[in-house]
Design a protein around this motif. Structure first.
Motif, PDB file in Angstrom:
ATOM      1  N   LYS A 152       0.861  -1.182   0.000  1.00  0.00           N
ATOM      2  CA  LYS A 152       0.000   0.000   0.000  1.00  0.00           C
ATOM      3  C   LYS A 152       0.906   1.244   0.000  1.00  0.00           C
ATOM      4  O   LYS A 152       1.817   1.341   0.809  1.00  0.00           O
ATOM      5  CB  LYS A 152      -0.919  -0.029   1.220  1.00  0.00           C
ATOM      6  N   GLN A 153       0.620   2.144  -0.906  1.00  0.00           N
ATOM      7  CA  GLN A 153       1.563   3.255  -1.103  1.00  0.00           C
ATOM      8  C   GLN A 153       0.889   4.618  -0.983  1.00  0.00           C
ATOM      9  O   GLN A 153      -0.329   4.721  -1.043  1.00  0.00           O
ATOM     10  CB  GLN A 153       2.189   3.127  -2.487  1.00  0.00           C
ATOM     11  N   GLU A 154       1.748   5.621  -0.826  1.00  0.00           N
ATOM     12  CA  GLU A 154       1.257   7.002  -0.718  1.00  0.00           C
ATOM     13  C   GLU A 154       1.314   7.743  -2.052  1.00  0.00           C
ATOM     14  O   GLU A 154       0.516   8.630  -2.302  1.00  0.00           O
ATOM     15  CB  GLU A 154       2.111   7.777   0.290  1.00  0.00           C
ATOM     16  N   PHE A 155       2.296   7.397  -2.870  1.00  0.00           N
ATOM     17  CA  PHE A 155       2.496   8.160  -4.111  1.00  0.00           C
ATOM     18  C   PHE A 155       2.984   7.199  -5.195  1.00  0.00           C
ATOM     19  O   PHE A 155       4.132   7.238  -5.615  1.00  0.00           O
ATOM     20  CB  PHE A 155       3.516   9.279  -3.848  1.00  0.00           C
ATOM     21  N   PRO A 156       2.089   6.302  -5.628  1.00  0.00           N
ATOM     22  CA  PRO A 156       2.526   5.253  -6.537  1.00  0.00           C
ATOM     23  C   PRO A 156       2.781   5.737  -7.961  1.00  0.00           C
ATOM     24  O   PRO A 156       2.064   6.584  -8.471  1.00  0.00           O
ATOM     25  CB  PRO A 156       1.341   4.278  -6.517  1.00  0.00           C
ATOM     26  N   SER A 157       3.819   5.178  -8.553  1.00  0.00           N
ATOM     27  CA  SER A 157       4.037   5.403  -9.982  1.00  0.00           C
ATOM     28  C   SER A 157       4.001   4.045 -10.679  1.00  0.00           C
ATOM     29  O   SER A 157       4.015   3.011 -10.018  1.00  0.00           O
ATOM     30  CB  SER A 157       5.356   6.129 -10.236  1.00  0.00           C
ATOM     31  N   ALA A 158       3.939   4.072 -11.992  1.00  0.00           N
ATOM     32  CA  ALA A 158       3.702   2.811 -12.711  1.00  0.00           C
ATOM     33  C   ALA A 158       4.966   2.308 -13.386  1.00  0.00           C
ATOM     34  O   ALA A 158       5.937   3.039 -13.547  1.00  0.00           O
ATOM     35  CB  ALA A 158       2.619   3.025 -13.767  1.00  0.00           C
ATOM     36  N   GLY A 159       4.896   1.045 -13.757  1.00  0.00           N
ATOM     37  CA  GLY A 159       5.924   0.493 -14.636  1.00  0.00           C
ATOM     38  C   GLY A 159       7.089  -0.126 -13.914  1.00  0.00           C
ATOM     39  O   GLY A 159       8.035  -0.609 -14.530  1.00  0.00           O
ATOM     40  N   SER A 160       7.048  -0.130 -12.591  1.00  0.00           N
ATOM     41  CA  SER A 160       8.193  -0.612 -11.841  1.00  0.00           C
ATOM     42  C   SER A 160       7.754  -1.618 -10.781  1.00  0.00           C
ATOM     43  O   SER A 160       8.295  -1.633  -9.689  1.00  0.00           O
ATOM     44  CB  SER A 160       8.859   0.591 -11.200  1.00  0.00           C
ATOM     45  N   GLY A 161       6.752  -2.377 -11.101  1.00  0.00           N
ATOM     46  CA  GLY A 161       6.331  -3.416 -10.154  1.00  0.00           C
ATOM     47  C   GLY A 161       4.911  -3.249  -9.665  1.00  0.00           C
ATOM     48  O   GLY A 161       4.243  -4.216  -9.326  1.00  0.00           O
ATOM     49  N   ASP A 162       4.427  -2.000  -9.641  1.00  0.00           N
ATOM     50  CA  ASP A 162       3.036  -1.765  -9.231  1.00  0.00           C
ATOM     51  C   ASP A 162       2.202  -1.674 -10.511  1.00  0.00           C
ATOM     52  O   ASP A 162       2.455  -0.801 -11.353  1.00  0.00           O
ATOM     53  CB  ASP A 162       2.955  -0.460  -8.443  1.00  0.00           C
ATOM     54  N   PHE A 163       1.225  -2.559 -10.640  1.00  0.00           N
ATOM     55  CA  PHE A 163       0.442  -2.589 -11.879  1.00  0.00           C
ATOM     56  C   PHE A 163      -0.933  -1.954 -11.716  1.00  0.00           C
ATOM     57  O   PHE A 163      -1.774  -2.045 -12.599  1.00  0.00           O
ATOM     58  CB  PHE A 163       0.340  -4.032 -12.391  1.00  0.00           C
ATOM     59  N   ARG A 164      -1.141  -1.332 -10.575  1.00  0.00           N
ATOM     60  CA  ARG A 164      -2.395  -0.592 -10.392  1.00  0.00           C
ATOM     61  C   ARG A 164      -2.249   0.785 -11.045  1.00  0.00           C
ATOM     62  O   ARG A 164      -1.165   1.162 -11.482  1.00  0.00           O
ATOM     63  CB  ARG A 164      -2.699  -0.457  -8.889  1.00  0.00           C
ATOM     64  N   GLU A 165      -3.323   1.551 -11.055  1.00  0.00           N
ATOM     65  CA  GLU A 165      -3.250   2.873 -11.676  1.00  0.00           C
ATOM     66  C   GLU A 165      -2.346   3.776 -10.832  1.00  0.00           C
ATOM     67  O   GLU A 165      -2.455   3.799  -9.602  1.00  0.00           O
ATOM     68  CB  GLU A 165      -4.646   3.486 -11.753  1.00  0.00           C
ATOM     69  N   PRO A 166      -1.476   4.540 -11.471  1.00  0.00           N
ATOM     70  CA  PRO A 166      -0.527   5.365 -10.713  1.00  0.00           C
ATOM     71  C   PRO A 166      -1.080   6.742 -10.319  1.00  0.00           C
ATOM     72  O   PRO A 166      -2.029   7.229 -10.932  1.00  0.00           O
ATOM     73  CB  PRO A 166       0.619   5.532 -11.700  1.00  0.00           C
ATOM     74  N   ALA A 167      -0.430   7.351  -9.337  1.00  0.00           N
ATOM     75  CA  ALA A 167      -0.773   8.734  -8.972  1.00  0.00           C
ATOM     76  C   ALA A 167      -0.062   9.700  -9.884  1.00  0.00           C
ATOM     77  O   ALA A 167      -0.499  10.834 -10.067  1.00  0.00           O
ATOM     78  CB  ALA A 167      -0.371   9.003  -7.520  1.00  0.00           C
ATOM     79  N   ILE A 168       1.057   9.250 -10.439  1.00  0.00           N
ATOM     80  CA  ILE A 168       1.854  10.161 -11.271  1.00  0.00           C
ATOM     81  C   ILE A 168       2.418   9.421 -12.474  1.00  0.00           C
ATOM     82  O   ILE A 168       2.773   8.247 -12.372  1.00  0.00           O
ATOM     83  CB  ILE A 168       2.995  10.804 -10.455  1.00  0.00           C
ATOM     84  N   GLU A 169       2.442  10.154 -13.585  1.00  0.00           N
ATOM     85  CA  GLU A 169       3.185   9.641 -14.731  1.00  0.00           C
ATOM     86  C   GLU A 169       3.879  10.830 -15.385  1.00  0.00           C
ATOM     87  O   GLU A 169       3.235  11.831 -15.708  1.00  0.00           O
ATOM     88  CB  GLU A 169       2.259   8.962 -15.735  1.00  0.00           C
ATOM     89  N   ILE A 170       5.192  10.681 -15.557  1.00  0.00           N
ATOM     90  CA  ILE A 170       5.970  11.755 -16.187  1.00  0.00           C
ATOM     91  C   ILE A 170       6.751  11.159 -17.358  1.00  0.00           C
ATOM     92  O   ILE A 170       7.447  10.157 -17.190  1.00  0.00           O
ATOM     93  CB  ILE A 170       6.942  12.405 -15.164  1.00  0.00           C
ATOM     94  N   ILE A 171       6.609  11.768 -18.508  1.00  0.00           N
ATOM     95  CA  ILE A 171       7.369  11.314 -19.671  1.00  0.00           C
ATOM     96  C   ILE A 171       8.648  12.164 -19.748  1.00  0.00           C
ATOM     97  O   ILE A 171       8.606  13.396 -19.644  1.00  0.00           O
ATOM     98  CB  ILE A 171       6.553  11.481 -20.981  1.00  0.00           C
TER      99      ILE A 171
END
Ligand code: GLA
Length: 744
Positions: A75-94
């Protein structure tokens, strides 16, 4: 008191007050792990007893040789994607190289004994330092130099935590923020029912409640406004929780544009709740040194059901969001001419209506659409904010004087974000109008949207409106917005920055409100968007009241006002008595029911007073006296929903002062039925031992009688008397006024 307990050795953070606790920690990899949110706990330390780890086949491991630590299930406070967490992220930066992986790790924290502002955005505030404490957690992504600051504010006297995020580019290359949720909260289980407010024009904010199921359930808006369809509010209620009991977690976004609110149940039956700007069409470029601020999300935990949740929102918004000087002042009873005349009026007609309204006790006359340019129908003149000389030959200023001479205040309607093709602005500044080059620009109600992402447009509209507001004694403004945004594109933003359009538009709207309020702090603003298309906390920061719905019909309003009260206080809901047959649905509800519903809001009339019979005038005079007597209680008191129009033929609600000395109860029946069951209404929140006088019955009851036996709504029929109104008519209602007489 709120307290922020930081354990530097454990690296845990505990936000707590007498109602709730929120606990998280810094993990070994520097990311933030959520530990607990809910009823207040005394935390002894030793978070390791509260974390869950076990081997999950096929998960991606966080540490070499460690098979149990995976972001997939933490359970996370500020999840990002693509690195093990496959739920929807709080942040995505290209990033510059096209990659999207971010690893935000803990850098430092700061505790502030107040609530900092969020630049250019509406947000809750404190008047005094002890009212709240704020924790700022700084995280960095070392590869890109992106810095995230998570802001958590806990209010001392409310079960409320607000959250927001800022992202600064401290690196050397541009970053493209594609998604930034204001709040992401991982709950340890998934046994909830999801509650949200859904609808359409004329039936806004109906309560929807369904069980949460695996996968994503989301609501949102991509219309440029928070919208009639969904509201930026979402609650997760434990099954069985009702109005007066049970646990509820709720979020509400202080924002007036595109939003997304969702709950995601994963394969391990945890729930990720998030809310923020809708990522669709959103992309914000941050050059080195630039910063982006998310809107604020308001998180409420209630262990006393939906009423507990709503009361927390109501108190917070009344005391810490609506910042107008009108918050604590008595709001004037108004009459609006829209349904009375539509576009068809003359100065004399308006003055005559105002004279009659003044005689009834109405305090404010609002001149709605049609006073400007050559506006005689909805095809022309939006944008031409100067009076129509044919209708108002002596100008707005003289009209205001005439209305003031009748002892009434004067208010005016604007729709400052819009233009018709037939308007000066559209002819002189076609580049100020939203539209995609080479594509058809679609109209909505014959009108087009001004590009508020361009600061010169905001400045120009300020000048136009300021000229009108300074030219006459205008004490109220209704700010309307009557269409959604299509072909979203700004000629002033480069091709790389079109993803910023919607948010910049909203910032432009806020900027104009800010300028107008600063220049005219005494004006009472009412926001509106075809009725309730932009009823959100962002608007309430600037405009203390909102026109709740274009549907002014009393029976329809039961559902609309009931649903709206989930998150928004009575002090924010414009509620008017209109004529019959009703203009939206053709229904014919009794005059008394129309006012008994409208009392529970900011009361007014929306009809032609010159068309009223003498009998109606006498009833209305009394209605206005009743409202004036109770209006402080209605806007400042505690509101309880008692019976839901979504469940029953009857609706009931009550509002009570802080001392439990005065209460007003409204009871409503949709259809009358033959030979129906006896009805009684149990009240809540009263002083059990006190004796209350119920005016309408001329009887005294103890608080415990009223709460446990209830008010009997079908009193015995006496020979020769008329039947009780509650039984005899469709759309009947009763109002009960309670006054505490004796305390034990
Ligand atoms: C919108 C508003 C109404 C009225 C009209 C005028 O529909 O919600 O209250 O002001 O515009 O055009």
């Amino acid at each position: 008191m709120a307290s922020l307990q930081v354990n530097q050795k454990e690296r845990t953070f505990h936000l707590t007050n007498k109602y709730c606790s929120y606990l998280f920690r810094v993990m070994e990899n520097g990311q933030l792990e959520h530990l607990y949110y809910g009823k207040k706990i005394e935390y002894l330390g030793q978070y390791d007893r509260f974390i869950e780890r076990s081997y999950r086949p096929v998960s991606v491991g966080e540490f070499d040789s460690d098979l149990v630590t995976s972001l997939e299930s933490i359970k996370q406070e500020f999840p990002s994607a693509g690195s093990g967490d496959f739920r929807e992220p709080a942040i995505e930066i290209i990033q510059e190289d096209g990659s999207h992986i971010m690893e935000f790790t803990y850098d430092r924290y700061e505790v502030i004994a107040e609530k900092p502002k969020i630049p250019h955005l509406p947000a809750t505030f404190c008047k005094e330092a002890h009212e709240a404490e704020t924790l700022l957690i700084t995280l960095t992504d070392s590869l890109t130099g992106a810095v995230a600051v998570l802001a958590y504010t806990i209010f001392s006297e409310l079960p409320v935590i607000t959250r927001s995020v800022s992202i600064t580019n401290s690196g050397n290359n541009p970053l493209r923020v594609n998604r930034l949720m204001s709040l992401s909260l991982d709950l340890p289980d998934s046994e909830y029912e999801i509650i949200h407010l859904s609808g359409a024009w004329g039936r806004e904010r109906h309560v929807e409640r369904t069980p949460l199921r695996p996968g994503l359930q989301s609501i949102g808006s991509t219309r440029g406004i928070s919208s009639h369809v969904h509201n930026p509010f979402l609650a997760l209620a434990k099954p069985g929780s009702q109005e007066h009991q049970g646990e509820v977690y709720a979020v509400n976004l202080v924002y007036s544009g595109n939003f997304l609110a969702q709950a995601e149940v994963d394969s391990y039956s945890t729930t990720r709740l998030m809310i923020g700007i809708h990522p669709d069409k959103f992309c914000w470029t941050l050059k080195p040194g630039e910063c982006f601020y998310s809107p604020e999300a308001v998180l409420v935990y209630s262990e006393s059901g939906l009423n507990g949740m709503s009361q927390a929102y109501h108190s917070l918004y009344n005391k810490h969001l609506i910042r107008s000087s009108w918050t604590e002042r008595e709001r004037p009873v108004l009459i609006n001419n829209w349904e009375g005349t539509y576009f068809d009026f003359t100065e004399q007609k308006i003055v005559d209506m105002a004279k009659k309204a003044g005689e009834l006790g109405i305090e404010l006359f609002v001149l709605d659409d049609g006073w400007f340019g050559r506006r005689n129908n909805d095809t022309s003149s939006l944008g031409d904010w100067f009076e129509n000389p044919e209708k108002l030959p002596n100008g707005i200023s003289n009209l205001a004087k005439k209305i003031n001479a009748l002892g009434m205040k004067f208010g005016l309607w604007f729709e400052p974000e819009m233009v018709n093709s037939d308007s000066h602005i559209m002819r002189e500044h076609p580049d100020w109008v939203v539209g995609t080059p080479g594509r058809q620009r679609k109209h909505g109600r014959h009108q087009y949207v001004l590009d508020y992402s361009q600061p010169p447009v905001v400045d120009y509209l300020f000048k136009l409106m300021n000229d009108v507001l300074s030219s006459a004694r205008i004490e109220y403004v209704k700010w309307d917005m009557n269409r959604c945004i299509s072909e979203a594109y700004s000629l002033s933003l480069g091709k790389e920055r079109q993803g910023e359009f919607f948010h910049r538009y909203v910032l432009g709207v806020y900027a104009l409100y800010e300028k107008l309020i600063t220049e005219h702090p005494e004006i009472l603003f009412e926001s509106c968007a075809s009725g309730g298309g932009r009823f959100d906390p962002g608007m309430l920061y600037y405009a203390p009241q909102t026109w709740t719905s274009d549907d002014s019909e009393a029976i329809e309003r039961l559902k609309i006002q009931y649903g709206t009260s989930m998150a928004y206080p009575l002090s924010s809901m414009g509620a008017h008595v209109s004529t019959i047959p009703n203009h939206q649905v053709g229904r014919t509800a009794p005059l008394q029911t129309r006012s008994n519903v409208a009392y529970f809001g900011i009361f007014g009339y929306e009809l032609d007073p010159l068309a009223l019979s003498e009998e109606e005038c006498n009833v209305i005079k009394k209605q206005i006296q009743v409202y004036k007597r109770h209006r402080r209680l209605i806007t400042q008191g505690t509101f309880y929903r008692l019976l839901s129009p979504f469940e029953k033929n009857e609706t009931a609600w009550m509002v009570m002062d802080a001392e439990c000395e005065h209460a007003l109860v409204g009871w409503y029946q949709v259809l009358s039925r033959p030979n129906q069951a006896y009805l009684r209404l149990k009240l809540v929140g009263l002083d059990e031992m006190a004796v209350y006088f119920v005016e309408e019955l001329g009887q005294r009851f103890t608080g415990s009688e009223l709460m446990n036996i209830g008010l009997i709504l079908t009193p015995p029929h006496k020979a020769g008397q008329d039947f009780n109104i509650a039984e005899k008519y469709d759309f009947s209602s009763q109002l009960f006024t309670l006054t505490k007489e004796i305390s034990s």
